[in-house]
Design a protein around this motif. Structure first.
Motif, PDB file in Angstrom:
ATOM      1  N   TYR A 129      77.060   3.391 -16.387  1.00 23.43           N
ATOM      2  CA  TYR A 129      77.324   2.058 -15.841  1.00 23.43           C
ATOM      3  C   TYR A 129      78.061   2.172 -14.502  1.00 23.43           C
ATOM      4  O   TYR A 129      77.780   1.424 -13.569  1.00 23.43           O
ATOM      5  CB  TYR A 129      78.129   1.201 -16.817  1.00 23.43           C
ATOM      6  CG  TYR A 129      78.520  -0.111 -16.194  1.00 23.43           C
ATOM      7  CD1 TYR A 129      77.556  -1.077 -15.925  1.00 23.43           C
ATOM      8  CD2 TYR A 129      79.822  -0.360 -15.814  1.00 23.43           C
ATOM      9  CE1 TYR A 129      77.892  -2.260 -15.310  1.00 23.43           C
ATOM     10  CE2 TYR A 129      80.169  -1.542 -15.199  1.00 23.43           C
ATOM     11  CZ  TYR A 129      79.202  -2.495 -14.950  1.00 23.43           C
ATOM     12  OH  TYR A 129      79.541  -3.664 -14.325  1.00 23.43           O
ATOM     13  N   CYS A 130      78.978   3.126 -14.395  1.00 18.59           N
ATOM     14  CA  CYS A 130      79.712   3.303 -13.144  1.00 18.59           C
ATOM     15  C   CYS A 130      78.777   3.742 -12.017  1.00 18.59           C
ATOM     16  O   CYS A 130      78.966   3.349 -10.864  1.00 18.59           O
ATOM     17  CB  CYS A 130      80.860   4.286 -13.332  1.00 18.59           C
ATOM     18  SG  CYS A 130      82.191   3.629 -14.363  1.00 18.59           S
ATOM     19  N   VAL A 131      77.775   4.542 -12.340  1.00 17.89           N
ATOM     20  CA  VAL A 131      76.780   4.909 -11.334  1.00 17.89           C
ATOM     21  C   VAL A 131      76.059   3.655 -10.849  1.00 17.89           C
ATOM     22  O   VAL A 131      75.830   3.471  -9.647  1.00 17.89           O
ATOM     23  CB  VAL A 131      75.780   5.948 -11.894  1.00 17.89           C
ATOM     24  CG1 VAL A 131      74.570   6.102 -10.981  1.00 17.89           C
ATOM     25  CG2 VAL A 131      76.466   7.283 -12.091  1.00 17.89           C
ATOM     26  N   LEU A 132      75.717   2.761 -11.766  1.00 16.98           N
ATOM     27  CA  LEU A 132      75.069   1.508 -11.362  1.00 16.98           C
ATOM     28  C   LEU A 132      75.997   0.640 -10.520  1.00 16.98           C
ATOM     29  O   LEU A 132      75.553  -0.056  -9.607  1.00 16.98           O
ATOM     30  CB  LEU A 132      74.599   0.742 -12.597  1.00 16.98           C
ATOM     31  CG  LEU A 132      73.472   1.397 -13.386  1.00 16.98           C
ATOM     32  CD1 LEU A 132      73.164   0.601 -14.649  1.00 16.98           C
ATOM     33  CD2 LEU A 132      72.231   1.542 -12.518  1.00 16.98           C
ATOM     34  N   ARG A 133      77.299   0.681 -10.825  1.00 15.72           N
ATOM     35  CA  ARG A 133      78.275  -0.095 -10.046  1.00 15.72           C
ATOM     36  C   ARG A 133      78.396   0.424  -8.617  1.00 15.72           C
ATOM     37  O   ARG A 133      78.851  -0.289  -7.733  1.00 15.72           O
ATOM     38  CB  ARG A 133      79.658  -0.038 -10.704  1.00 15.72           C
ATOM     39  CG  ARG A 133      79.802  -0.985 -11.849  1.00 15.72           C
ATOM     40  CD  ARG A 133      81.203  -1.027 -12.439  1.00 15.72           C
ATOM     41  NE  ARG A 133      82.270  -0.906 -11.480  1.00 15.72           N
ATOM     42  CZ  ARG A 133      83.317  -0.072 -11.627  1.00 15.72           C
ATOM     43  NH1 ARG A 133      83.412   0.719 -12.675  1.00 15.72           N
ATOM     44  NH2 ARG A 133      84.257  -0.025 -10.723  1.00 15.72           N
ATOM     45  N   MET A 134      77.967   1.656  -8.397  1.00 16.14           N
ATOM     46  CA  MET A 134      78.047   2.221  -7.051  1.00 16.14           C
ATOM     47  C   MET A 134      77.078   1.538  -6.091  1.00 16.14           C
ATOM     48  O   MET A 134      77.161   1.748  -4.885  1.00 16.14           O
ATOM     49  CB  MET A 134      77.779   3.729  -7.097  1.00 16.14           C
ATOM     50  CG  MET A 134      78.904   4.505  -7.738  1.00 16.14           C
ATOM     51  SD  MET A 134      78.557   6.255  -7.944  1.00 16.14           S
ATOM     52  CE  MET A 134      78.345   6.766  -6.255  1.00 16.14           C
TER      53      MET A 134
END
Length: 186
Positions: free
Chosen positions: A21-26
């Motif tokens: 999810y954090c990768v998507l938030r990038m």
């Protein structure tokens, strides 16, 4: 650092999902959120890798010093970024905790798998106790802050699901809980 296999796999899944999810938030439009999400993605995937049950995969001897070096570098980056905002200090503490756990695993990997030799049988080491207190407080504070975010929207509407503050806080909360679980098994 690895406990029972079922709880270990749950921890791996939680950390890997949080990292993803954090990768998507990038992809966020806000530069600061992208930087923060990148650090959190590294932390999530690193925690997932460290939490794999030892019965399934025992990392080679060079893996723990590699983790320590990686999270040492992440910690230095967080220290540098703390000039612009104090929320980077939490990333610094998290990176420090990961370095600490990696060093403990490097020095005594068998002792961390449930034996008391890692701390001489005299109870919880001081640094582990301090980190447990910090992350317990962080989890409680983040959980309290999570509740009103969905109910109160003072700013403009978020442009995408990756920019929603309550999801970012839930991500940080899950990583804080995972860090507590990992520290408890030390």
């Amino acid at each position: 650092m690895h406990g029972p296999a079922s709880s270990g796999w749950l921890l791996v899944a939680l950390c890997a999902a949080t990292g993803a999810y954090c990768v998507l938030r990038m992809r966020s439009g806000a530069a600061e959120q992208r930087r923060s999400a990148g650090g959190e993605a590294v932390m999530g995937f690193g925690m997932a890798g460290m939490a794999v049950p030892a019965a399934v995969f025992t990392p080679p001897g060079w893996a723990w010093p590699g983790y320590a070096a990686l999270f040492g570098a992440v910690g230095l980056h967080s220290l540098w970024a703390a000039r612009s905002g104090r929320h980077h200090l939490h990333h610094l503490v998290g990176s420090g905790a990961m370095v600490y756990m990696s060093v403990v695993m490097t020095v005594s990997p068998a002792a961390v798998h449930g034996h008391t030799a890692a701390h001489g049988g005299s109870g919880v080491p001081l640094l582990t106790g301090a980190l447990l207190l910090y992350f317990a407080g962080y989890v409680l504070l983040t959980g309290v802050r999570l509740v009103p975010v969905a109910a109160v929207d003072d700013g403009p509407a978020a442009t995408g699901w990756g920019d929603r503050p309550e999801l970012a806080r839930a991500c940080r909360l899950s990583m804080g809980i995972a860090m507590l679980a990992m520290l408890l098994t030390m």
